[in-house]
Scaffold this active site. Sequence first.
Site, short mmCIF file in Angstrom:
data_model
loop_
_atom_site.label_atom_id
_atom_site.label_comp_id
_atom_site.label_asym_id
_atom_site.label_seq_id
_atom_site.Cartn_x
_atom_site.Cartn_y
_atom_site.Cartn_z
CB SER A 1 -0.94 0.01 1.21
OG SER A 1 -0.22 -0.22 2.41
CD GLU B 1 -7.44 -5.43 2.13
OE1 GLU B 1 -6.32 -5.98 2.06
OE2 GLU B 1 -7.66 -4.28 1.71
CE LYS C 1 0.09 -8.22 3.80
NZ LYS C 1 -0.53 -7.98 2.47
O1 KIV Z 1 -0.41 -3.38 1.84
C1 KIV Z 1 -1.09 -3.29 2.88
O2 KIV Z 1 -1.14 -2.24 3.54
C2 KIV Z 1 -1.85 -4.45 3.30
C3 KIV Z 1 -2.80 -4.28 4.45
C4 KIV Z 1 -3.99 -3.52 4.04
C5 KIV Z 1 -3.15 -5.57 5.08
O3 KIV Z 1 -1.74 -5.48 2.74
#
Ligand code: KIV
Length: 263
Positions: free
Chosen positions: A44, A180, A111
């Site tokens: 993000s 999410e 992740k």
């Molecule tokens: O990239 C991000 O900020 C995320 C969160 C919204 C979990 O994956």
Amino acid sequence: MINVNTFRSRKQSRTPISMVTCYDAWTAKILDRTEVDCLLVGDSLAVVMHGFDSTVHATIEMMELHVAAVARGAPDKFIVADMPFLSCSRGIPAAMDAVQRLMQAGAHAVKIEGAAHQLEVIQRIVEAGVPVMGHLGLTPQSIHNLGGHRVQGKNQAAVDRIMKDARALEAAGCFSVVLECVPNKLGDCVSRSLSIPTIGIGAGPRTDGQVLVLQDLLGSDPDFNPKFLRRYADLHETIQGSVQRFHSDVTEQSFPAPEESYG
Ligand code: KIV
């Protein structure tokens, strides 16, 4: 600092896990002095820090730079780094290169969004000794395929797919899964059906932890109002107001005062 074992034990003891995004050293330094469990260098950052319209624009170079900054600012926090768009889709060696760059920059885990086509690569990364956090429901890297930022898992077929994917991620070796934008009931069902913790964002109160984007919880954008967001500050007003007052003080020549000057 917590570790992957803490995630599992937190689930067993029903002690919720808190995670916030962090992209830079100065906020990392502040967050290092809080009790928040885990920092996510989320992709993000492409939107929040670089002004792009989606996370598709995050590159490994960007992620690596931000992970290193966060690691310098928060040496006592467990840091999870997002694998950027398509980094898991060009085969195992390319994925391993990306993992190596993020871990050597200072991440403690990566992740990965999605399940179906990612399971083999997730398994290989875990076998290589790197903890992997999964991410299901609204997966922003697939935003063009999902047709926008919509709540996922709203019909039975989608519920079944998310439940199946969550179990597959656990079987592949993920130590936790972000959920999410899914209905509360699905957040609850997935959480109860896994032995690894779920970390929710817009997934209701019964996931094993919660994550928010730091700038969102601080209220940096008054126009961003998703239902799941709780604002803990009005950073927009604080920054805009403070800089406006600084500007006024400069133009009115009331800054610097004698006590702010070297006499
Ligand atoms: O990239 C991000 O900020 C995320 C969160 C919204 C979990 O994956």
